[in-house]
Write an enzyme that holds these catalytic residues in place. Sequence first.
Site, PDB file in Angstrom:
ATOM      1  N   TYR A 261      -9.886  14.686  -4.558  1.00 48.58           N
ATOM      2  CA  TYR A 261      -9.065  14.181  -5.671  1.00 48.58           C
ATOM      3  C   TYR A 261      -8.292  15.321  -6.348  1.00 48.58           C
ATOM      4  O   TYR A 261      -7.077  15.209  -6.596  1.00 48.58           O
ATOM      5  CB  TYR A 261      -9.985  13.473  -6.660  1.00 48.58           C
ATOM      6  CG  TYR A 261      -9.298  12.820  -7.841  1.00 48.58           C
ATOM      7  CD1 TYR A 261      -8.594  11.628  -7.690  1.00 48.58           C
ATOM      8  CD2 TYR A 261      -9.362  13.395  -9.105  1.00 48.58           C
ATOM      9  CE1 TYR A 261      -7.979  11.022  -8.785  1.00 48.58           C
ATOM     10  CE2 TYR A 261      -8.753  12.797 -10.198  1.00 48.58           C
ATOM     11  CZ  TYR A 261      -8.065  11.606 -10.030  1.00 48.58           C
ATOM     12  OH  TYR A 261      -7.451  11.010 -11.108  1.00 48.58           O
TER      13      TYR A 261
ATOM     14  N   SER B   7      -3.477  14.748 -12.823  1.00 47.32           N
ATOM     15  CA  SER B   7      -4.743  14.765 -13.559  1.00 47.32           C
ATOM     16  C   SER B   7      -5.024  16.207 -13.959  1.00 47.32           C
ATOM     17  O   SER B   7      -4.620  17.142 -13.245  1.00 47.32           O
ATOM     18  CB  SER B   7      -5.885  14.267 -12.667  1.00 47.32           C
ATOM     19  OG  SER B   7      -7.129  14.580 -13.257  1.00 47.32           O
TER      20      SER B   7
ATOM     21  N   ASP C  22       0.876  -1.163   0.000  1.00 48.44           N
ATOM     22  CA  ASP C  22       0.000   0.000   0.000  1.00 48.44           C
ATOM     23  C   ASP C  22       0.923   1.225   0.000  1.00 48.44           C
ATOM     24  O   ASP C  22       1.646   1.457   0.972  1.00 48.44           O
ATOM     25  CB  ASP C  22      -0.862  -0.056   1.274  1.00 48.44           C
ATOM     26  CG  ASP C  22      -1.710   1.186   1.465  1.00 48.44           C
ATOM     27  OD1 ASP C  22      -1.526   2.167   0.719  1.00 48.44           O
ATOM     28  OD2 ASP C  22      -2.553   1.171   2.376  1.00 48.44           O
TER      29      ASP C  22
HETATM   30  P1  NAD Z   1      -7.576   2.178 -11.878  1.00 50.55           P
HETATM   31  O1  NAD Z   1      -8.538   2.271 -10.754  1.00 50.55           O
HETATM   32  O2  NAD Z   1      -7.845   1.268 -13.030  1.00 50.55           O
HETATM   33  O3  NAD Z   1      -6.097   1.864 -11.345  1.00 50.55           O
HETATM   34  C1  NAD Z   1      -5.580   2.414 -10.157  1.00 50.55           C
HETATM   35  C2  NAD Z   1      -4.620   1.412  -9.570  1.00 50.55           C
HETATM   36  O4  NAD Z   1      -4.040   1.959  -8.371  1.00 50.55           O
HETATM   37  C3  NAD Z   1      -5.304   0.093  -9.175  1.00 50.55           C
HETATM   38  O5  NAD Z   1      -4.563  -0.993  -9.663  1.00 50.55           O
HETATM   39  C4  NAD Z   1      -5.300   0.136  -7.648  1.00 50.55           C
HETATM   40  O6  NAD Z   1      -5.239  -1.140  -7.051  1.00 50.55           O
HETATM   41  C5  NAD Z   1      -4.028   0.934  -7.396  1.00 50.55           C
HETATM   42  N1  NAD Z   1      -3.999   1.495  -6.051  1.00 50.55           N
HETATM   43  C6  NAD Z   1      -4.975   2.227  -5.463  1.00 50.55           C
HETATM   44  N2  NAD Z   1      -4.596   2.538  -4.206  1.00 50.55           N
HETATM   45  C7  NAD Z   1      -3.368   1.993  -4.016  1.00 50.55           C
HETATM   46  C8  NAD Z   1      -2.464   1.968  -2.913  1.00 50.55           C
HETATM   47  N3  NAD Z   1      -2.754   2.567  -1.754  1.00 50.55           N
HETATM   48  N4  NAD Z   1      -1.281   1.309  -3.056  1.00 50.55           N
HETATM   49  C9  NAD Z   1      -0.975   0.689  -4.227  1.00 50.55           C
HETATM   50  N5  NAD Z   1      -1.800   0.683  -5.297  1.00 50.55           N
HETATM   51  C10 NAD Z   1      -2.984   1.325  -5.189  1.00 50.55           C
HETATM   52  O7  NAD Z   1      -7.427   3.693 -12.388  1.00 50.55           O
HETATM   53  P2  NAD Z   1      -6.643   4.330 -13.618  1.00 50.55           P
HETATM   54  O8  NAD Z   1      -7.636   5.099 -14.384  1.00 50.55           O
HETATM   55  O9  NAD Z   1      -5.777   3.354 -14.302  1.00 50.55           O
HETATM   56  O10 NAD Z   1      -5.736   5.387 -12.828  1.00 50.55           O
HETATM   57  C11 NAD Z   1      -4.326   5.383 -12.786  1.00 50.55           C
HETATM   58  C12 NAD Z   1      -3.846   6.763 -12.396  1.00 50.55           C
HETATM   59  O11 NAD Z   1      -4.242   7.714 -13.392  1.00 50.55           O
HETATM   60  C13 NAD Z   1      -4.437   7.277 -11.079  1.00 50.55           C
HETATM   61  O12 NAD Z   1      -3.457   7.995 -10.361  1.00 50.55           O
HETATM   62  C14 NAD Z   1      -5.527   8.205 -11.532  1.00 50.55           C
HETATM   63  O13 NAD Z   1      -5.827   9.185 -10.569  1.00 50.55           O
HETATM   64  C15 NAD Z   1      -4.894   8.793 -12.778  1.00 50.55           C
HETATM   65  N6  NAD Z   1      -5.849   9.389 -13.711  1.00 50.55           N
HETATM   66  C16 NAD Z   1      -6.801   8.618 -14.337  1.00 50.55           C
HETATM   67  C17 NAD Z   1      -7.686   9.238 -15.223  1.00 50.55           C
HETATM   68  C18 NAD Z   1      -8.756   8.481 -15.962  1.00 50.55           C
HETATM   69  O14 NAD Z   1      -9.537   9.124 -16.684  1.00 50.55           O
HETATM   70  N7  NAD Z   1      -8.826   7.161 -15.862  1.00 50.55           N
HETATM   71  C19 NAD Z   1      -7.614  10.624 -15.430  1.00 50.55           C
HETATM   72  C20 NAD Z   1      -6.639  11.361 -14.772  1.00 50.55           C
HETATM   73  C21 NAD Z   1      -5.762  10.727 -13.916  1.00 50.55           C
END
Ligand code: NAD
Length: 246
Positions: A155, A142, A63
Amino acid sequence: MIFELKGKTAVITGAAKGIGRAIAIALAKKGCNIVLNYRSAVKDELVKEIEDLGVKCVAVKADVSNFEEAENIIKTAKAETGSVDILVNNAGITRDGLLMRMSEKDFDDVINTNLKGAFNMVRHASSVMLKQKSGTIINISSVVGLIGNAGQANYASSKAGVIGLTKSAARELASRGITVNAVAPGFITTDMTDVLTEEQHKRMLENIPLKKAGSPEDVAEAVVFLAENRYITGQVLNVDGGMVMS
Ligand code: NAD
């Protein structure tokens, strides 16, 4: 000049799925050994898919919001591969809600994972990178960290904080040849955005000049670009179809 990534070690947090998974695969295709961090479960198929690209793949359960567990990711990377050359802070969560109804826990959980988690990893990885006198850190922020978003005060604050962390670390570590940048995705199709209703989805697309959502691979390509360039530091690269132009 393109910095050669073959044989380098890349640590990616939250890499079991979504954007993190795409980043791990893209860096493996460049010849990087991959240290995958996951929180609950990682599919053996993913480790195999990466190893089939001819590189080493080590999966570490942790984590990132926990200082000692974050340290263990870096220690394992160093022990198993000999270095930590690229750190991608990708792990992130959302706990959306309007300010007036947002619980203290939902605020703390998001800050602890998204911002403190990134700090923990930068803190531990940078001590290895400082000794190596080389390395690059890429933090996934983001666009809402730049412009805010109703219903995402926790967020957006965490992602704005990640930009402050990025710029401060870039200034502190530059003299040792370490670059630090952020990638700010817009609307990317993953589990995180799957929860949006059709109406919310439609409204998002209205604000995107390119009129489509991005893919995890679009973000991964930006990460590879920054990893291969060692004269860009302290920058935020938006991958958002033109949603935010500054
Ligand atoms: P997702 O939910 O598919 O993946 C997030 C991953 O982070 C998961 O595998 C989860 O298990 C892991 N995670 C969460 N908390 C954790 C912790 N405490 N320790 C270790 N791992 C942890 O989401 P995603 O869309 O792939 O997001 C990835 C990144 O991109 C994130 O930081 C998210 O904020 C950012 N982001 C996503 C978007 C979007 O539109 N999807 C937009 C802007 C930013």
